[in-house]
Motif scaffolding. Sequence first.
Motif, PDB file in Angstrom:
ATOM      1  N   PHE A 571       0.808  -1.216   0.000  1.00  0.00           N
ATOM      2  CA  PHE A 571       0.000   0.000   0.000  1.00  0.00           C
ATOM      3  C   PHE A 571       0.850   1.279   0.000  1.00  0.00           C
ATOM      4  O   PHE A 571       0.290   2.378   0.001  1.00  0.00           O
ATOM      5  N   ILE A 572       2.186   1.130   0.045  1.00  0.00           N
ATOM      6  CA  ILE A 572       3.033   2.331   0.074  1.00  0.00           C
ATOM      7  C   ILE A 572       2.767   3.201  -1.150  1.00  0.00           C
ATOM      8  O   ILE A 572       2.630   4.425  -1.052  1.00  0.00           O
ATOM      9  N   GLY A 573       2.686   2.567  -2.321  1.00  0.00           N
ATOM     10  CA  GLY A 573       2.443   3.326  -3.547  1.00  0.00           C
ATOM     11  C   GLY A 573       1.126   4.054  -3.520  1.00  0.00           C
ATOM     12  O   GLY A 573       1.014   5.201  -3.982  1.00  0.00           O
ATOM     13  N   ALA A 574       0.096   3.429  -2.951  1.00  0.00           N
ATOM     14  CA  ALA A 574      -1.216   4.078  -2.888  1.00  0.00           C
ATOM     15  C   ALA A 574      -1.195   5.284  -1.958  1.00  0.00           C
ATOM     16  O   ALA A 574      -1.833   6.306  -2.236  1.00  0.00           O
ATOM     17  N   GLY A 579       3.415  10.556  -8.515  1.00  0.00           N
ATOM     18  CA  GLY A 579       4.189  11.786  -8.365  1.00  0.00           C
ATOM     19  C   GLY A 579       4.076  12.407  -6.984  1.00  0.00           C
ATOM     20  O   GLY A 579       4.339  13.602  -6.811  1.00  0.00           O
ATOM     21  N   GLY A 580       3.676  11.599  -5.983  1.00  0.00           N
ATOM     22  CA  GLY A 580       3.532  12.115  -4.617  1.00  0.00           C
ATOM     23  C   GLY A 580       2.250  12.886  -4.387  1.00  0.00           C
ATOM     24  O   GLY A 580       2.099  13.553  -3.363  1.00  0.00           O
ATOM     25  N   GLU A 581       1.311  12.757  -5.326  1.00  0.00           N
ATOM     26  CA  GLU A 581       0.086  13.563  -5.262  1.00  0.00           C
ATOM     27  C   GLU A 581      -0.715  13.299  -3.989  1.00  0.00           C
ATOM     28  O   GLU A 581      -1.180  14.229  -3.323  1.00  0.00           O
ATOM     29  N   VAL A 582      -0.862  12.015  -3.621  1.00  0.00           N
ATOM     30  CA  VAL A 582      -1.710  11.675  -2.473  1.00  0.00           C
ATOM     31  C   VAL A 582      -1.069  12.131  -1.166  1.00  0.00           C
ATOM     32  O   VAL A 582      -1.715  12.781  -0.329  1.00  0.00           O
ATOM     33  N   ILE A 583       0.190  11.790  -0.966  1.00  0.00           N
ATOM     34  CA  ILE A 583       0.837  12.127   0.307  1.00  0.00           C
ATOM     35  C   ILE A 583       0.957  13.639   0.479  1.00  0.00           C
ATOM     36  O   ILE A 583       0.825  14.165   1.586  1.00  0.00           O
ATOM     37  N   GLN A 584       1.174  14.348  -0.612  1.00  0.00           N
ATOM     38  CA  GLN A 584       1.229  15.807  -0.526  1.00  0.00           C
ATOM     39  C   GLN A 584      -0.120  16.385  -0.137  1.00  0.00           C
ATOM     40  O   GLN A 584      -0.211  17.347   0.633  1.00  0.00           O
ATOM     41  N   GLY A 654      -9.548   7.057  -2.383  1.00  0.00           N
ATOM     42  CA  GLY A 654      -9.136   6.323  -3.568  1.00  0.00           C
ATOM     43  C   GLY A 654      -9.961   5.091  -3.854  1.00  0.00           C
ATOM     44  O   GLY A 654      -9.661   4.367  -4.800  1.00  0.00           O
ATOM     45  N   LYS A 655     -10.981   4.835  -3.073  1.00  0.00           N
ATOM     46  CA  LYS A 655     -11.804   3.643  -3.280  1.00  0.00           C
ATOM     47  C   LYS A 655     -13.260   4.067  -3.485  1.00  0.00           C
ATOM     48  O   LYS A 655     -13.834   4.766  -2.631  1.00  0.00           O
ATOM     49  N   GLU A 656     -13.844   3.601  -4.617  1.00  0.00           N
ATOM     50  CA  GLU A 656     -15.213   3.970  -4.964  1.00  0.00           C
ATOM     51  C   GLU A 656     -16.046   2.725  -5.234  1.00  0.00           C
ATOM     52  O   GLU A 656     -15.529   1.654  -5.566  1.00  0.00           O
TER      53      GLU A 656
END
Length: 753
Positions: A571-574, A579-584, A654-656
């Motif tokens: 799940f690290i990538g998620a 491009g770091g969009e989620v963690i940012q 991220g889950k729908e």
Amino acid sequence: MNEHVITKRFDMGDGRMIEIETGKLAKQADGSAVVRMNNTMLLATVCAKKEAGENVDFMPLTVDYQEKYAAMGRFPGGFFKREARPSEHEILIARLVDRALRPLFPDNFHAEVQVQITLISGDNETMPDQLAALAAASALAVSDIPFNGPVSEVRVSFLDGEYVINTPMADIERADLDLIVAATEDNIMMVEGEMKEVSEEVMLGALKAAHEAIKTQCRVLAELTEACGKTTKREYCHEVNDDDLRRRVREAVYQKCYDFSKQGIANKHQREDGFAAIKQEFIDANYTEETLTDDVKFMIDRYYHDVEREAMRDMVLNERTRLDGRRLDEIRPIWCEVDYLPSVHGSAIFTRGETQSLSTVTLGTKLDEQKIDGAVVEGMRRFLLHYNFPGFATGEVKGNRGLSRREVGHGHLAWRALKEVLPSETECPYTIRVVSDILESNGSSSMATVCAGCLALMDAGVKIRKPVAGIAMGLISKGDKWAVLSDILGDEDHLGDMDFKVCGTRDGITACQMDIKVDGLSYDVLAKALEQARQGRLYIIDKITETIAEPREDYKDFVPRIEQIQIPKDFIGAVIGKGGEVIQKIQAETNTIINIEEVGDLGIVDVASQNKDDIAAAIKWIKDICTVPEVGQVYDAKVVSVVDFGAFLEFLPGKEGLMHISEYQWGRTETLEGLVHEGDVIRVKIINIDEKSGKLKLSRKALLEKPEGYEEEKPTHAPRREGGHSEGRNHGDVRRDNGGNERRSGGNGGRRR
């Protein structure tokens, strides 16, 4: 071509070989040699000027050490991609060599000497620092530069209950003791290293084991000198002397210096003024302004210094008292204070006599770790200690011209002393920086740094295992007389024969540094010094714990909090996102700093913020991303889009999933228009997960109470099918979301019956 190449090889006693070669490289230097162990090769060169500068009365020695990145098959970092100024690691190794060589040049040899040591080949087994002094001594051995060697150096470790010489790199971290020892065949000259609370007996045994190994190397160096025909060194005369003036100075000032030393004056400047007045009295009685030439004054200064040193040493040995009136084993008055600075994470003042350190602690995240990018040593460092020594600490006018080698060395010694008692990264996920600013100095400022750093760490709430203290020991010897001095003054360091710094807890030694300037120091004297240091260390720890007995229960309110969670590696990538969009986004919306490291099958996530609620929000967000949906789970889901046949809802980041129009409520629903809008939050339940596609079906109706007497309406026509095509209606493109569900965009939302 290589007819003048001379090679010496010797076995370290366990089958590992060391080779010394000279006559092949750098032949225009006064001396050059290559030392090799395994695939590690060091080139050392030495050059000396023929004459000394005018009125020079010290040894102008420069030792430089450099590691070539090519030696390890690597490119240097930085914009220029080439070796630049020496790193702290290189400075520390150069200091080790300097301290081994400097005392062995003749007292009256003052020509400038430069020693350069370069790592030209390296491997992952052999640490080059343990060979650096041997390489330098080899270059001196094959030169005609006057030098009272040979001298050499080894690493000694206490590993699995045994002493190991020149320990393999992979074993150093797990050793209980790691020392670099330099010695001649007769005497130990220099010691520096770190320990895991070992006893004084273990340390003394390490010195003996190291010295035995060094004796072999010194004999090989003597053979090398003989083979090169360099047994006769160059003639020199770097001092102009006046024996009659020397005699007159001694007769006039020795007793005055002796008597003044006995007064026991604690104030350094008052003591300096008193000794300066004795010298000035001699000058005034014997010279006028016209007869006191620069050359004469230079000789008087030198002769007076020698007499002052002799008188002070004799006074200590005869009277068994100190320059400041203390007993030989007496510690100067100590006072401590913590929490002195209101805005820092931890602070402390430690004052011992006229030496004072103001130390601070700053706690940061993993982003604040120091990257170590050396040619041989790479990695990250989470504990930093910096030592600063401004001119005003000794009442001097001194420009701030950058970090000195002395500041690097003193800071590293204190770093070694304290790092052993730090909590693990799991217990304390912070990056820790200690800064010691020396505000006053009259000896032992590096040991004051250890004590002040310990106090500041406890004030910051860092759960160190035990308090640590440091003490500097001295030695004065003459013939069969000797005196071991505890907590030495700056003057006692200068006039003495040994500077032995010992740091540790109540239970053992964690770091040490020793420089010996006298021949024939016995192990009995070293044992006495170690025991006296232990007693002094315990006394200082008592003073520390009187001020603060243990670390604070919690960090101060304004210290950033760090909480650590573990997530599956998959799940690290998620969590990071493209491009770091989620963690940012998480960091921006929760006002946190997040760091993720992959360790085995886990992702270790550190979340930092000064606000606990922000940390909780970020952790929930991350956990939601890593949650694996299951049938029956209930969520507050956000409406992402509304279509004719239902609505797509984001129930986790991220889950729908799809809530079909028939799952909105009990009873027939013709349209969701007016009932559901984008951005609405609806409480839903997962009622189905397709095993193949992973599509999720959500239901609001499943959470509503079924109306009494409710009967399912029998269809009078074909059931609705979402995702089909009706005549003339475009449902747009189909894509999958992170949950594996189909999403449509760009269509007109037609529905087919």
